[in-house]
Scaffold this motif. Sequence first.
Motif, PDB file in Angstrom:
ATOM      1  N   GLY A 179      39.595  60.271  36.903  1.00 17.50           N
ATOM      2  CA  GLY A 179      38.517  59.611  37.638  1.00 17.50           C
ATOM      3  C   GLY A 179      38.250  58.197  37.191  1.00 17.50           C
ATOM      4  O   GLY A 179      37.924  57.330  37.988  1.00 17.50           O
ATOM      5  N   ALA A 180      38.400  57.934  35.876  1.00 17.88           N
ATOM      6  CA  ALA A 180      38.138  56.581  35.381  1.00 17.88           C
ATOM      7  C   ALA A 180      39.113  55.582  35.980  1.00 17.88           C
ATOM      8  O   ALA A 180      38.741  54.477  36.368  1.00 17.88           O
ATOM      9  CB  ALA A 180      38.223  56.552  33.852  1.00 17.88           C
ATOM     10  N   ASN A 181      40.398  55.969  36.062  1.00 18.56           N
ATOM     11  CA  ASN A 181      41.386  55.073  36.659  1.00 18.56           C
ATOM     12  C   ASN A 181      41.111  54.846  38.141  1.00 18.56           C
ATOM     13  O   ASN A 181      41.310  53.755  38.669  1.00 18.56           O
ATOM     14  CB  ASN A 181      42.789  55.650  36.479  1.00 18.56           C
ATOM     15  N   VAL A 182      40.649  55.884  38.822  1.00 12.52           N
ATOM     16  CA  VAL A 182      40.353  55.746  40.254  1.00 12.52           C
ATOM     17  C   VAL A 182      39.208  54.762  40.459  1.00 12.52           C
ATOM     18  O   VAL A 182      39.259  53.892  41.341  1.00 12.52           O
ATOM     19  CB  VAL A 182      40.010  57.125  40.852  1.00 12.52           C
ATOM     20  N   LEU A 183      38.155  54.886  39.653  1.00 10.94           N
ATOM     21  CA  LEU A 183      37.025  53.958  39.784  1.00 10.94           C
ATOM     22  C   LEU A 183      37.450  52.526  39.470  1.00 10.94           C
ATOM     23  O   LEU A 183      37.012  51.573  40.127  1.00 10.94           O
ATOM     24  CB  LEU A 183      35.900  54.390  38.847  1.00 10.94           C
ATOM     25  N   GLU A 184      38.308  52.368  38.460  1.00  9.17           N
ATOM     26  CA  GLU A 184      38.762  51.022  38.109  1.00  9.17           C
ATOM     27  C   GLU A 184      39.570  50.430  39.247  1.00  9.17           C
ATOM     28  O   GLU A 184      39.445  49.251  39.588  1.00  9.17           O
ATOM     29  CB  GLU A 184      39.604  51.089  36.833  1.00  9.17           C
ATOM     30  N   ARG A 185      40.447  51.251  39.852  1.00 10.68           N
ATOM     31  CA  ARG A 185      41.230  50.742  40.984  1.00 10.68           C
ATOM     32  C   ARG A 185      40.337  50.396  42.165  1.00 10.68           C
ATOM     33  O   ARG A 185      40.559  49.407  42.864  1.00 10.68           O
ATOM     34  CB  ARG A 185      42.260  51.795  41.408  1.00 10.68           C
ATOM     35  N   LEU A 186      39.311  51.228  42.408  1.00  5.94           N
ATOM     36  CA  LEU A 186      38.413  50.960  43.527  1.00  5.94           C
ATOM     37  C   LEU A 186      37.703  49.630  43.315  1.00  5.94           C
ATOM     38  O   LEU A 186      37.549  48.839  44.253  1.00  5.94           O
ATOM     39  CB  LEU A 186      37.404  52.097  43.646  1.00  5.94           C
ATOM     40  N   ARG A 187      37.256  49.369  42.075  1.00  7.11           N
ATOM     41  CA  ARG A 187      36.590  48.093  41.809  1.00  7.11           C
ATOM     42  C   ARG A 187      37.543  46.927  42.029  1.00  7.11           C
ATOM     43  O   ARG A 187      37.171  45.909  42.639  1.00  7.11           O
ATOM     44  CB  ARG A 187      36.098  48.076  40.359  1.00  7.11           C
ATOM     45  N   THR A 188      38.790  47.073  41.589  1.00  6.28           N
ATOM     46  CA  THR A 188      39.769  45.997  41.767  1.00  6.28           C
ATOM     47  C   THR A 188      40.063  45.764  43.240  1.00  6.28           C
ATOM     48  O   THR A 188      40.212  44.633  43.702  1.00  6.28           O
ATOM     49  CB  THR A 188      41.060  46.342  41.021  1.00  6.28           C
ATOM     50  N   GLU A 189      40.143  46.872  44.018  1.00  8.67           N
ATOM     51  CA  GLU A 189      40.426  46.738  45.455  1.00  8.67           C
ATOM     52  C   GLU A 189      39.294  45.991  46.156  1.00  8.67           C
ATOM     53  O   GLU A 189      39.526  45.114  46.995  1.00  8.67           O
ATOM     54  CB  GLU A 189      40.605  48.116  46.067  1.00  8.67           C
ATOM     55  N   ILE A 190      38.042  46.343  45.821  1.00  7.75           N
ATOM     56  CA  ILE A 190      36.905  45.719  46.502  1.00  7.75           C
ATOM     57  C   ILE A 190      36.844  44.236  46.172  1.00  7.75           C
ATOM     58  O   ILE A 190      36.582  43.392  47.032  1.00  7.75           O
ATOM     59  CB  ILE A 190      35.598  46.432  46.095  1.00  7.75           C
ATOM     60  N   GLU A 191      37.106  43.893  44.888  1.00  4.97           N
ATOM     61  CA  GLU A 191      37.072  42.484  44.514  1.00  4.97           C
ATOM     62  C   GLU A 191      38.197  41.695  45.159  1.00  4.97           C
ATOM     63  O   GLU A 191      38.057  40.509  45.450  1.00  4.97           O
ATOM     64  CB  GLU A 191      37.170  42.365  42.991  1.00  4.97           C
ATOM     65  N   GLY A 192      39.352  42.355  45.370  1.00  3.93           N
ATOM     66  CA  GLY A 192      40.503  41.639  45.895  1.00  3.93           C
ATOM     67  C   GLY A 192      40.548  41.538  47.407  1.00  3.93           C
ATOM     68  O   GLY A 192      41.346  40.784  47.968  1.00  3.93           O
ATOM     69  N   ARG A 193      39.693  42.285  48.103  1.00  4.68           N
ATOM     70  CA  ARG A 193      39.766  42.265  49.563  1.00  4.68           C
ATOM     71  C   ARG A 193      39.369  40.922  50.147  1.00  4.68           C
ATOM     72  O   ARG A 193      39.813  40.543  51.214  1.00  4.68           O
ATOM     73  CB  ARG A 193      38.864  43.362  50.136  1.00  4.68           C
ATOM     74  N   GLY A 194      38.525  40.182  49.428  1.00  5.86           N
ATOM     75  CA  GLY A 194      38.106  38.897  49.956  1.00  5.86           C
ATOM     76  C   GLY A 194      39.231  37.896  50.067  1.00  5.86           C
ATOM     77  O   GLY A 194      39.140  36.919  50.797  1.00  5.86           O
ATOM     78  N   ALA A 195      40.341  38.114  49.306  1.00  2.00           N
ATOM     79  CA  ALA A 195      41.459  37.172  49.334  1.00  2.00           C
ATOM     80  C   ALA A 195      42.426  37.457  50.473  1.00  2.00           C
ATOM     81  O   ALA A 195      43.349  36.685  50.691  1.00  2.00           O
ATOM     82  CB  ALA A 195      42.203  37.207  47.997  1.00  2.00           C
ATOM     83  N   PHE A 196      42.255  38.562  51.193  1.00  2.76           N
ATOM     84  CA  PHE A 196      43.169  38.947  52.258  1.00  2.76           C
ATOM     85  C   PHE A 196      42.604  38.523  53.614  1.00  2.76           C
ATOM     86  O   PHE A 196      41.384  38.475  53.818  1.00  2.76           O
ATOM     87  CB  PHE A 196      43.419  40.459  52.261  1.00  2.76           C
ATOM     88  N   SER A 197      43.505  38.251  54.544  1.00  6.86           N
ATOM     89  CA  SER A 197      43.099  37.884  55.889  1.00  6.86           C
ATOM     90  C   SER A 197      42.648  39.116  56.668  1.00  6.86           C
ATOM     91  O   SER A 197      42.845  40.259  56.243  1.00  6.86           O
ATOM     92  CB  SER A 197      44.267  37.201  56.608  1.00  6.86           C
ATOM     93  N   ASP A 198      42.044  38.867  57.856  1.00  6.54           N
ATOM     94  CA  ASP A 198      41.591  39.980  58.683  1.00  6.54           C
ATOM     95  C   ASP A 198      42.759  40.845  59.137  1.00  6.54           C
ATOM     96  O   ASP A 198      42.660  42.079  59.170  1.00  6.54           O
ATOM     97  CB  ASP A 198      40.822  39.434  59.900  1.00  6.54           C
ATOM     98  N   VAL A 199      43.872  40.194  59.507  1.00 10.88           N
ATOM     99  CA  VAL A 199      45.045  40.958  59.951  1.00 10.88           C
ATOM    100  C   VAL A 199      45.554  41.836  58.821  1.00 10.88           C
ATOM    101  O   VAL A 199      45.908  43.000  59.022  1.00 10.88           O
ATOM    102  CB  VAL A 199      46.152  39.992  60.438  1.00 10.88           C
TER     103      VAL A 199
END
Length: 331
Positions: A41-61
């Motif tokens: 679970g700890a790794n899953v939460l860490e990945r989720l945090r990284t995904e949320i922070e990194g989504r702003g760098a991706f385009s809408d497509v």
Amino acid sequence: MTTSPEIRSAAEEELVARFRTVAKAYVDDLQSQGRLVEVGGANVLERLRTEIEGRGAFSDVHQKTADVICDTCAYPRAVADRIATALQRAGVLRDGPEPQHDRADTPAPQPSPSTRGALVMHREPGAAPSPKPAPAPPRPVPAAAAFREGVQAAAGWDASLARAESVAVQLRAEHAGRLEAMQIAADAERVTVAIKAVSLQDWTYWLAAIGARVDVVTRQAGYAQIAPGRVDGVDVHLTAHEVPRLLAEAMTAAGEGFYLWGRVYDLTVPQVDRQGRAWLYLGMRKQDGMPMLTGRGSTVQAPLASVVVQDGPLLPEQSPALPSAVAGGEL
């Protein structure tokens, strides 16, 4: 022209079908190898945090494509983002609106029967006639071919990441009781292991655990010793803190120490190989300074490096324990 989000185009249907095929083959392969694991679970939460922070760098497509991959193939978000990135690099996904083509409502005029098949050429005054038409522009790569290349690249990358994650889980399970272990984690396509060694036995233990060769070339980085290894085809990077200090102490304590490939050998003590043979140092060396060892009860001599490569690693011979009466001074 806008398209209702509930209606999928033919390209989207093909994308979904192909990702389903790739996902099924990938999961079947992991299940056949017995390497389908679940991350804590700890790794899953860490990945989720990284995904949320990194989504702003991706385009809408990019984000919409990753959402489709997650919903359709049940891939983790990180894997879906990598696949979408690979598809963008292959030219399948493009940002911005689709180009609009103007089409006239009236049909194009039809040539008369007498001029059908004729080539109309315009000549400039004084220019030589040119019977050859201008070459056609190169045809773009079909979207289907670019799609296949992107899927193949993404699937290969995804498989290597999954292998690294599986090896990390395997190492954590096999060495969970080691107190000197600080971290074992997948890092892209490799696995990193960090320990804080209390003795050189910890260092030699982890050299074997990461599959390091007996002639591995280690290097010092500050207060740590670095060594590469390989487990199940995945590169493993070992960072062992305090090992340089322990090696220096071993060299000082040895009667006649010799450093070779991350280990210190005390040449005043017989060294035992994997076959149980004891090797003695009788004071002879090669011109490059490599000690020459002689097998106990034999006249055969061999350089220390050759003995290590052939039958290493070598361990110092343990002196037999004395009976308690003798150890206490009674005969």
